[in-house]
Design a protein around this motif. Sequence first.
Motif, PDB file in Angstrom:
ATOM      1  N   ALA A  35       0.832  -1.205   0.000  1.00 16.93           N
ATOM      2  CA  ALA A  35       0.000   0.000   0.000  1.00 16.93           C
ATOM      3  C   ALA A  35       0.863   1.250   0.000  1.00 16.93           C
ATOM      4  N   GLU A  36       1.992   1.192   0.723  1.00 17.76           N
ATOM      5  CA  GLU A  36       2.850   2.377   0.801  1.00 17.76           C
ATOM      6  C   GLU A  36       3.619   2.627  -0.490  1.00 17.76           C
ATOM      7  N   SER A  37       3.615   1.667  -1.405  1.00 21.82           N
ATOM      8  CA  SER A  37       4.206   1.902  -2.719  1.00 21.82           C
ATOM      9  C   SER A  37       3.161   2.461  -3.676  1.00 21.82           C
ATOM     10  N   GLY A  38       1.968   2.697  -3.154  1.00 13.63           N
ATOM     11  CA  GLY A  38       0.912   3.294  -3.965  1.00 13.63           C
ATOM     12  C   GLY A  38       0.227   2.315  -4.901  1.00 13.63           C
ATOM     13  N   GLY A  86       2.044   0.001  12.977  1.00 16.01           N
ATOM     14  CA  GLY A  86       2.689   1.010  12.147  1.00 16.01           C
ATOM     15  C   GLY A  86       2.814   0.508  10.722  1.00 16.01           C
ATOM     16  N   ALA A  87       3.311   1.373   9.859  1.00 16.13           N
ATOM     17  CA  ALA A  87       3.442   1.050   8.438  1.00 16.13           C
ATOM     18  C   ALA A  87       4.784   0.372   8.180  1.00 16.13           C
ATOM     19  N   ALA A  88       4.772  -0.589   7.254  1.00 12.61           N
ATOM     20  CA  ALA A  88       5.958  -1.405   7.003  1.00 12.61           C
ATOM     21  C   ALA A  88       7.173  -0.571   6.624  1.00 12.61           C
ATOM     22  N   ALA A  89       6.993   0.426   5.775  1.00  8.88           N
ATOM     23  CA  ALA A  89       8.139   1.209   5.286  1.00  8.88           C
ATOM     24  C   ALA A  89       8.822   1.963   6.417  1.00  8.88           C
ATOM     25  N   GLU A  90       8.059   2.302   7.450  1.00 11.56           N
ATOM     26  CA  GLU A  90       8.655   3.012   8.587  1.00 11.56           C
ATOM     27  C   GLU A  90       9.207   2.041   9.618  1.00 11.56           C
ATOM     28  N   VAL A  91       8.447   0.991   9.900  1.00  7.62           N
ATOM     29  CA  VAL A  91       8.789   0.115  11.025  1.00  7.62           C
ATOM     30  C   VAL A  91       9.907  -0.862  10.692  1.00  7.62           C
TER      31      VAL A  91
END
Length: 295
Positions: free
Chosen positions: A45-48, A277-282
Amino acid sequence: MPITSWKVGAGNTAYAMPSTLDPRLIADLRAMRRVVVFTGAGMSAESGIPTFRDRLSGLWAHTDPMEIATPWAFRADPQRVWDWHVLLAGAVCTAAPNAGHAAIAALEQAGLEVTVITQNIDDLHRRAGSREVIELHGNLLRLTSFVDEEAAFAAASPTICRVCDGYAVWEHCDPWAERGDLAAIGLRAGPVPRCPGCGALLRPDVVWFGEPLAVDAIEAAWNAVDRCEALIAVGASLEVEPAASLPWRALARGARVIEVNPAPTALAAECHAAIRGAAAEVLPELFARIWPTRC
Ligand SMILES: [Zn+2]
């Protein structure tokens, strides 16, 4: 975002951050070498990337994925289903792996035995550099033949197409076609292509709604889970079986299990640590804390 202390036992749904994880758990994990990272839609999801279940925009805004990503829809109107997947593939190809994908790939490159088990069809783990990837729901960018088994078996001489591995009618097969001919065909706009070997219509090699998971993929996932010492579940809703039970299987086998998810799941109450939290951050922070010499 609720940030509380280390969970102290089963049934406790408190959430930790990587910086607040229990040092004993960190020490346990640091000694471990066989890691499974199990990822779901939240990973991409964080890759859009729209998930397979999201509605696309524009012309397709009113099309329900659960109606078009099915074998019945393909049988009724292959071109319409193909065109929908072409648009989805366009969104996938313009997206890039995020920092979470990169952190997972870096662990493997640092020498840990990492197996990625993913419910995503977007190929982002491989593009980030992960090599051991089990794709439970297939891969949007790979094609396979659409096999009408009833028609093949009703024919006088059914056989297995040596190009696409699908059931085929022997008389229709081209003996000169090679597997590489199939690999050269992409998911792109235009008429639905056919297998160079048997002439069957081609489709994306994904698990559509109403289809079972590939047996070899789920068996590979079970084997990886049974061998792992730690499992990290990332962005998976854990609602769809049999994939949803993989973290529970790891827990039952004695592995350390950590969940990273923006939304709570039932696993959070039972695993060794739950990080909201979100994968890209965590993930970069989590891996740097557990395996500092490798990240
Ligand atoms: Zn074929």
